[in-house]
Enzyme design. Structure first.
Site, short mmCIF file in Angstrom:
data_model
loop_
_atom_site.label_atom_id
_atom_site.label_comp_id
_atom_site.label_asym_id
_atom_site.label_seq_id
_atom_site.Cartn_x
_atom_site.Cartn_y
_atom_site.Cartn_z
N ASP A 55 0.83 -1.20 0.00
CA ASP A 55 0.00 0.00 0.00
C ASP A 55 0.87 1.25 0.00
O ASP A 55 1.86 1.32 0.74
CB ASP A 55 -0.86 0.03 1.28
CG ASP A 55 -2.28 -0.41 1.02
OD1 ASP A 55 -2.72 -0.39 -0.14
OD2 ASP A 55 -2.95 -0.80 2.00
N GLU A 58 -13.96 -2.20 -1.82
CA GLU A 58 -14.20 -2.40 -0.38
C GLU A 58 -15.59 -1.90 0.03
O GLU A 58 -15.99 -0.78 -0.29
CB GLU A 58 -13.11 -1.65 0.42
CG GLU A 58 -13.28 -1.84 1.92
CD GLU A 58 -12.03 -1.51 2.74
OE1 GLU A 58 -10.98 -1.20 2.15
OE2 GLU A 58 -12.12 -1.59 3.98
O1 KIV Z 1 -4.81 -1.86 4.20
C1 KIV Z 1 -5.38 -2.91 3.90
O2 KIV Z 1 -5.22 -3.96 4.54
C2 KIV Z 1 -6.25 -2.89 2.73
C3 KIV Z 1 -7.19 -4.04 2.58
C4 KIV Z 1 -8.24 -3.93 3.59
C5 KIV Z 1 -7.71 -4.15 1.21
O3 KIV Z 1 -6.23 -1.98 1.98
#
Ligand code: KIV
Length: 285
Positions: free
Chosen positions: A88, A187
């Site tokens: 991310d 989501e």
């Molecule tokens: O940060 C995370 O774990 C996510 C998932 C919930 C898709 O973005």
């Protein structure tokens, strides 16, 4: 790389959608968990900024920094041989300038991720996606409930709850697809909306709280293992109660030490008889 292991790539995701094969993804934040997930045959591992809550104990993902993400991306990547590792991009790491976006994403890739994920589909975000893809960086999109926008959304609300909002979500998803993302996380979207979006995209959707018609599913590892002490959303299925196992083991250890039951002979090192005798002689002098 071992010869018999074929790593999952963005092209594998595409092929799986075409063949109607479900894509599995779980989050991981550390070496051993990533290794077990990889060995279980899960297709992709996300170093989610959910680590802000699960690992660092914040209330939201907003506090997570690029440096945090780099540490956990390295740990996870060291445990993975097959699964596609996605990291991310944390809050503000892709909202300031193109230059910063590319540098931040590049650092995550240099730490072992094979793709980055970012949230939203504003014109600015779409420009960032295009630039990242041009730079050779694979990108996953994230629509529906986008946790980094929690303060502007105002709470943990389901998104795309009407026909009009479903069409808006699809429009955003198509723009992301045109900008070059190879997959989109959806989501907290109603199942029917997610189905419509999934059927109208050529790239795979990965659902979390978005029903069974998405091309794949992702959940937070701490949630499915029953480790996270906070609230668990409705869409999570808990497969274990690791919290209870940990609490029991830790309490037993605590009590064993306090009661002189640990360490015992089995878990101690001893001198040879000869050396022991010499030591005893010293005591008695
Ligand atoms: O940060 C995370 O774990 C996510 C998932 C919930 C898709 O973005």
């Amino acid at each position: 790389m071992e010869n018999n292991i074929k790593p999952v790539t963005s092209a594998t995701f595409q092929k799986m959608k075409k063949n109607n094969e479900k894509i599995t993804m779980l989050t991981a934040y550390d070496f051993s968990t990533a290794k077990y997930i990889d060995e279980s045959g899960v297709d992709s591992i996300l170093i989610g900024d959910s680590l802000g809550m699960t690992i660092l104990g914040y209330d939201t993902t907003i506090n997570v920094t690029v440096d945090d993400m780099l540490t956990f991306t390295k740990a996870v990547s060291n445990g993975v041989k097959r699964a596609l590792v996605v990291a991310d991009m944390p809050f503000l790491s892709y909202q300031v300038s193109m230059e910063q976006t590319v540098l931040n994403a590049g650092r995550l890739i240099q730490s072992g991720a094979k793709a980055v994920k970012l949230e939203g589909a504003s014109d600015f975000i779409l420009m960032q996606v295009k630039r990242l893809v041009e730079s050779g960086i694979n990108v996953v999109g994230h629509l529906g409930f986008t946790p980094q926008y929690i303060n502007t959304i105002g709470g943990y609300y389901i998104q795309g709850k009407s026909y009009e909002n479903t069409l808006k979500l699809l429009e955003a998803a198509k723009k992301l697809e045109d900008s070059g993302v190879f997959s989109i996380v959806l989501e907290m979207v109603p199942e029917e909306s997610a189905k419509y979006i999934t059927e109208n995209l050529s790239i795979p959707t990965i659902g979390i709280g978005a029903g069974k018609y998405c091309d794949g599913q992702v959940l937070v590892i701490d949630d499915i293992l029953g480790k996270y002490p906070g609230n668990i959303p409705k869409f999570v299925k808990r497969y274990a109660n690791v919290r209870e196992i940990m609490q029991k083991a830790i309490s037993e250890y605590n009590s064993d030490v306090k009661n002189g039951l640990f360490p015992d002979n089995e878990h101690s090192f001893n001198l040879t008889e000869k050396e022991k005798n010499k030591l005893e002689y010293c005591y008695n002098k």
